[in-house]
Write an enzyme that holds these catalytic residues in place. Structure first.
Site, PDB file in Angstrom:
ATOM      1  CB  SER A 203      -1.041  10.559   5.301  1.00 56.42           C
ATOM      2  OG  SER A 203      -1.135   9.520   4.500  1.00 56.42           O
TER       3      SER A 203
ATOM      4  CG  ASP B 175       2.309   3.507   6.316  1.00 53.37           C
ATOM      5  OD1 ASP B 175       1.456   3.181   5.900  1.00 53.37           O
ATOM      6  OD2 ASP B 175       2.379   4.696   6.800  1.00 53.37           O
TER       7      ASP B 175
ATOM      8  CG  HIS C 165      -1.036   4.988   6.821  1.00 55.11           C
ATOM      9  ND1 HIS C 165      -0.094   5.651   6.259  1.00 55.11           N
ATOM     10  CD2 HIS C 165      -2.261   5.740   6.553  1.00 55.11           C
ATOM     11  CE1 HIS C 165      -0.518   6.483   5.697  1.00 55.11           C
ATOM     12  NE2 HIS C 165      -1.695   7.039   5.840  1.00 55.11           N
TER      13      HIS C 165
END
Length: 729
Positions: free
Chosen positions: A578, A663, A698
């Site tokens: 991320s 995501d 995610h």
């Protein structure tokens, strides 16, 4: 209310014995992709124009499809997955071995430490061979009959993805509300169950966050509604059981799209509070839990003033960085108290003042004491304050730690009327442990330590070292390796960091990393600026105009560890996810020769384009984290490090990059565009693999075992690139 770009990947590790004699010389290790052609994708001219007129060319912009239905885009992603399958086929046996090792350490029929709330004992358990938990409770004692709240295995049956985000039992213990997501986009659906009969009720609420609070009437639920496009938490609504969701009453609406929002009950159950929080400001408004109609602001929001509050024993206790009478902000936060009817900061009284060397991270209120979570010297600690909250002269002591590098925090303390404090303890060698401490007698009980089959902590060593960054800053580094390791500059190293949002990556036990340690690798966590391990100033020094410090710190830690003999210069792997994937992209551009392989999950790599588009979920919430590129000064700083924009013709390390099609935090097209452009410019023969999970978001695949399959594949790639023997001891 945590920044949603955060991806708490359960990171990897590495250490020593076999590393001094790898299975093959690194320079001669064959590339598994040497004779296979990676996918190519069409370029389509596209200009991205900022409001101030600056322009950038983005030839792969067309890969963005908000509907996830474009046949050309899907064909490309499927081709990337097929390429990974082909390249990794020769390493399938290594992947299988790693997966079997990792899951073989898991006690499959494990359960959590039960906690008591309103007379019931709550816990979560897993069954052998099952991917998902069973949430259950027992009335009065753990000897009573079990009542299953949610069997997530049954709920997930037939679904590619499934997650229960939150569940809450009504105050009379009879009704259950939970939030579920079967896509991975974190757009939840709330459902209800009568626990007396086991019947699932007809009420359904869609398009919400995983945040649920019951009112005292046991019929009313408050929840947070998301914007369907940006996914911002925009409205708090009130639902009465038995009525259609279309009739739900609006309680509060947040019009500033730089704020996140959440709801909860206070420690004493007297209030329901709505909290809103941006990067630099926060505000709480509360109403009686028995009549949650009129919500009163505890203190109006002010820029650069953050606070969170809890209520117990007739007063508010507030953690804040608000400036004192001298106008100086409390960067490391302080604790204040206020009367129950407080409506402004003028009514706050200081209890625990600010300390430049100690960051106050949180607190928990009890009837006879207060537990304060703090950070000092890059490590966590818990301070115990006896007596009533807010009273002067309260005696203080600290919960003792057993190692030099560790992670300690407050555990589940559901009820305040007790002398026992539950806290968690772990380190890179100590599995997650829950203790309870009698704050009157000092007696400590071990409630549970994470069972790790076949693992002996005495075979491993953890230490804390300090690397000097190029500007003189001392960066803490947590290390773990196997006993017998020699700092002879031959080992392989995996270095992990995150470095954003003030999130601290503390040295916790990492079960998959044991497989790397047993193959002679060293594992390091670089506590770089942008995190909050060293207090608020450490965070501030790694964001906005100072974001480059995060990248420089990571590179300087690598060079320090190599220089100290912890690793060979050509056997270093780096890992981040991320916002940590942004870090991976930046170091790949800035110091490619320092890394043999880069592992990057759901990476935030197209910073400028994303931050220019307010329609993308969560963008506006991040302006005070990254900067608003509509301002030319911020635009230039972001452009200087944005990984996608700084790809150039040079030799790049081998890379394994992962994403999820659904995501909502870092959209799939960011890494897709990045990989396509990287392949155009990369002058090395090192493989670049791009794995897309077509049915997850995610956090990757759901279920406790599936994610280890993905991790094993990535580890197998890394071990091959580093020349680490594929088999452990």
């Amino acid at each position: 209310m945590k920044p949603a770009l955060l991806f708490a990947v359960l990171m990897t590790a590495a250490t020593p014995t076999l590393a001094s004699s790898p299975s093959m010389p690194v320079d001669s290790a064959p590339s598994p992709a040497a004779s296979i052609t990676p996918p190519d994708v069409e370029k389509r001219p596209h200009t991205v124009t900022a409001p101030h007129g600056a322009q950038r060319q983005d030839e792969y912009y067309w890969l963005r499809d908000d509907t996830r239905q474009d046949p050309a885009m899907l064909a490309y992603l499927n081709a990337e997955n097929a390429y990974v399958d082909t390249v990794m086929a020769p390493l399938k046996a290594v992947e299988d071995t790693l997966y079997e090792e990792i899951v073989g350490r898991i006690k499959q029929d494990d359960s959590s430490v039960p906690y008591r709330q309103r007379g019931w004992w709550y816990y979560t358990r897993f069954e052998t061979g099952q991917d998902y938990p069973v949430h259950a409770r027992r009335n009065g004692s753990m000897e009573a009959a079990e009542q299953v709240l949610l069997d997530v295995n049954a709920m997930a049956a037939g679904k590619d993805y499934f997650s229960v985000g939150d569940f809450e039992v009504s105050q009379d213990n009879r009704l259950l509300a939970w939030a579920e997501d079967d896509v991975g986009r974190r757009q939840y659906v709330i459902r209800f169950k009568d626990l007396d009969t086991g019947k699932v009720l007809d009420d359904v609420i869609s398009g919400v966050s995983a945040n649920i609070v019951w009112a005292d009437d046991n019929r009313t639920v408050l929840y947070v509604e998301n914007d369907p496009e940006t996914l911002l938490t925009v409205r708090v609504k009130k639902h009465v059981l038995g009525t259609p969701a279309s009739d739900d009453v609006l309680v509060y609406e947040e019009h500033d799209d730089s704020f996140y929002m959440g709801i909860g009950r206070t420690r004493d159950d007297k209030f329901i509070c709505i909290g809103v929080e941006s990067t630099v400001s926060s505000e709480s408004r509360c109403a009686p839990a028995g009549d949650p109609r009129e919500f009163v602001v505890l203190a109006p929001r002010e820029r650069d003033v953050e606070y969170d509050a809890d209520h117990h024993d007739g007063r508010w206790v507030i953690r804040t960085n608000a400036p004192g009478p001298d106008g100086k902000a409390a960067d490391n936060f302080k604790l204040m108290t206020a009367p129950s009817d407080a409506t402004s900061r003028a009514q706050w009284q200081e209890w625990i003042g600010v300390d430049e060397d100690v960051f106050i991270d949180g607190f928990e209120l009890f009837d006879g004491f207060t537990a304060v979570a703090e950070r000092s010297g890059g490590l966590e600690r818990i301070r115990l304050l006896r007596g009533e909250a807010g009273q002067p002269g309260t005696a203080a002591e600290y919960v003792k730690a057993d190692e030099s590098a560790y992670s300690m925090g407050l555990s589940t303390n559901a009820e305040p009327d007790t002398d026992w404090l539950r806290y968690s303890y772990t380190s890179l060698t100590t599995p997650a442990t829950t203790y309870e401490l009698n704050t009157k007698t000092g007696e400590r009980r071990l409630l549970k330590q994470q069972p790790v089959i076949g693992y002996d902590p005495e075979r491993y060593v953890t230490e804390r070292v300090w690397a000097t960054a190029r500007d003189g800053a001392k960066v803490p580094v947590s290390l773990v390796y196997k006993k017998g390791f020699e700092k002879n500059g031959q080992a392989a190293l995996l270095q992990y960091a995150y470095g954003s949002y003030g999130y601290s990556m503390d040295p916790a036990f990492n079960l998959p990393v044991v497989s790397l340690l047993d193959r002679g690798m060293v594992y390091a966590i670089a506590h770089v600026r942008g995190g909050q391990e060293m207090g608020r100033k450490w965070y501030d020094a790694g964001k906005l105009m100072h974001k480059q410090n995060t990248f420089s710190d990571f590179i300087d830690v690598t060079r320090f560890l190599v220089g100290e003999g912890y690793a060979a210069k050509d056997r270093v792997a780096a890992y981040g996810g991320s916002a940590g994937g942004l870090l991976m992209g930046a170091i790949s551009n800035q110091a490619p020769a320092d890394y043999r392989v880069i592992l990057s999950q759901v990476p935030f790599v197209d910073v400028v384009t994303t931050m220019l588009d307010a329609s993308i979920p969560l963008t506006t919430n991040e302006y005070d984290q990254w900067g608003n590129p509509e301002d030319r000064a911020f635009y230039d700083v972001m452009l200087a490090y944005s990984p996608y924009d700084n790809l150039v013709a040079q030799d790049y390390p081998a890379m394994f990059i992962g994403t999820g099609l659904w995501d909502s935090q870092v959209q799939y097209w960011e890494p897709a565009k990045y990989v396509a452009r990287l392949r155009d410019l990369d002058t090395s023969a090192a493989p670049v693999l791009f794995r897309i999970n077509m049915d997850a978001g995610h956090g990757g695949k759901s279920g406790r075992f599936r994610r280890y399959r993905e991790l094993a594949e990535m580890y197998a790639f890394m071990l091959d690139q580093l020349g680490v023997a594929p088999a452990g001891e």
